[in-house]
Design an enzyme around this catalytic site. Structure first.
Site, PDB file in Angstrom:
ATOM      1  N   SER A 141       0.908  -1.444   0.313  1.00  0.00           N
ATOM      2  CA  SER A 141       0.450   0.354   0.104  1.00  0.00           C
ATOM      3  C   SER A 141       1.200   0.999   0.004  1.00  0.00           C
ATOM      4  CB  SER A 141      -0.880   0.284   0.980  1.00  0.00           C
ATOM      5  OG  SER A 141      -1.342   1.230   1.480  1.00  0.00           O
ATOM      6  N   TYR A 154      -0.927   0.083  10.233  1.00  0.00           N
ATOM      7  CA  TYR A 154      -1.163  -0.374   9.171  1.00  0.00           C
ATOM      8  C   TYR A 154      -0.080   0.256   8.389  1.00  0.00           C
ATOM      9  CZ  TYR A 154      -3.545  -0.830   4.274  1.00  0.00           C
ATOM     10  OH  TYR A 154      -3.598  -1.231   2.748  1.00  0.00           O
TER      11      TYR A 154
END
Length: 250
Positions: A141, A154
């Site tokens: 990501s 995250y």
């Protein structure tokens, strides 16, 4: 293989393949001839993907596993059998501040986003290396490299995967196993829309393309990284985020 894009005779394991990017990847791999092991937690959604692949003339089977459980990750690798292509796509994301992130939430991010790919590569890559062929693609990501006031757990879990990608490329590359990653920006999926609502579209407007990505666009990058067209690409994380706008005036 007769065609660098032909994956006939190869078996691919795609984690988190019942929705979003993972589903798009599974469908495209099957369309290219690979037999796909569809991973997920919901047997109903898993059977729907398997049925869709079969309707398109492909082959697939579903294996259920909770990637937060290390023992189930190991069993997933065993149940998958001989795997030539591994796509570590499954992941969770909770965009909370550090004080609002519990130890349980942090551990779950690391377990699913980082430990599960680590265990799957450890279980499957040695056999790939022995056969002299294999491709691993880790879906990371842009949160791994772009700082934000929320979502540190995250981002950290995905940053670790990007380091692992380069490490594994070095560890297994000489044996014919290529390991790469794709780092998507905002992508329109049911999960992101549920988590972020209309903010997904706002995030998309911040890039040069002025929109969010679609699962098929990320899946096409994954497909490139596993077939013969990318035979000289190893240890690379491809950023697919629409292009960052310049911070300079004008």
């Amino acid at each position: 293989m007769s065609d660098s894009t032909d994956l006939a005779g190869r078996t691919a394991l795609v984690t988190g393949a019942t929705a979003g990017i993972g589903r798009a990847v599974a469908l495209k791999l099957a369309d290219r001839g690979a037999e796909v092991v569809v991973h997920g937690r919901d047997p109903l959604r898993g059977s729907e993907v398997v049925d869709e692949i079969a309707a398109r003339g492909g082959r697939a089977r579903f294996v259920v596993a909770d990637l937060a459980n290390a023992d189930e990750v190991v069993r997933l690798a065993e149940n998958a059998g001989q795997v030539d292509i591994l796509v570590n796509n499954a992941g969770i994301y909770v965009f909370t501040s550090t004080p609002e992130t519990s130890a349980e939430s942090f551990d779950r991010h690391v377990a699913i986003n980082t430990r599960a790919p680590f265990l799957l590569v450890g279980a499957l890559a040695p056999a790939m290396a022995k056969r002299g062929y294999g491709a691993v693609v880790n879906v990371t990501s842009t949160a791994a490299t772009t700082v934000a006031p929320v979502g540190a757990a995250y981002g950290a879990s995905k940053a670790a995967v990007e380091l692992l990608t380069r490490s594994w490329a070095t560890e297994f590359g000489a044996s014919g196993v290529r390991v790469n990653g794709v780092s998507p920006g905002p992508v329109r999926t049911a999960g992101t829309e549920q988590m972020l609502g209309e903010s997904v579209e706002v995030l998309g407007q911040a890039n040069i393309r002025g929109r969010v990505g679609e699962p098929d666009e990320i899946a096409d990058v994954v497909l490139f990284l596993v077939d013969g067209r990318s035979s000289y690409v190893n240890g690379t994380v491809v950023v697919a985020n629409g292009g960052e706008r310049s911070s300079l005036p004008g």
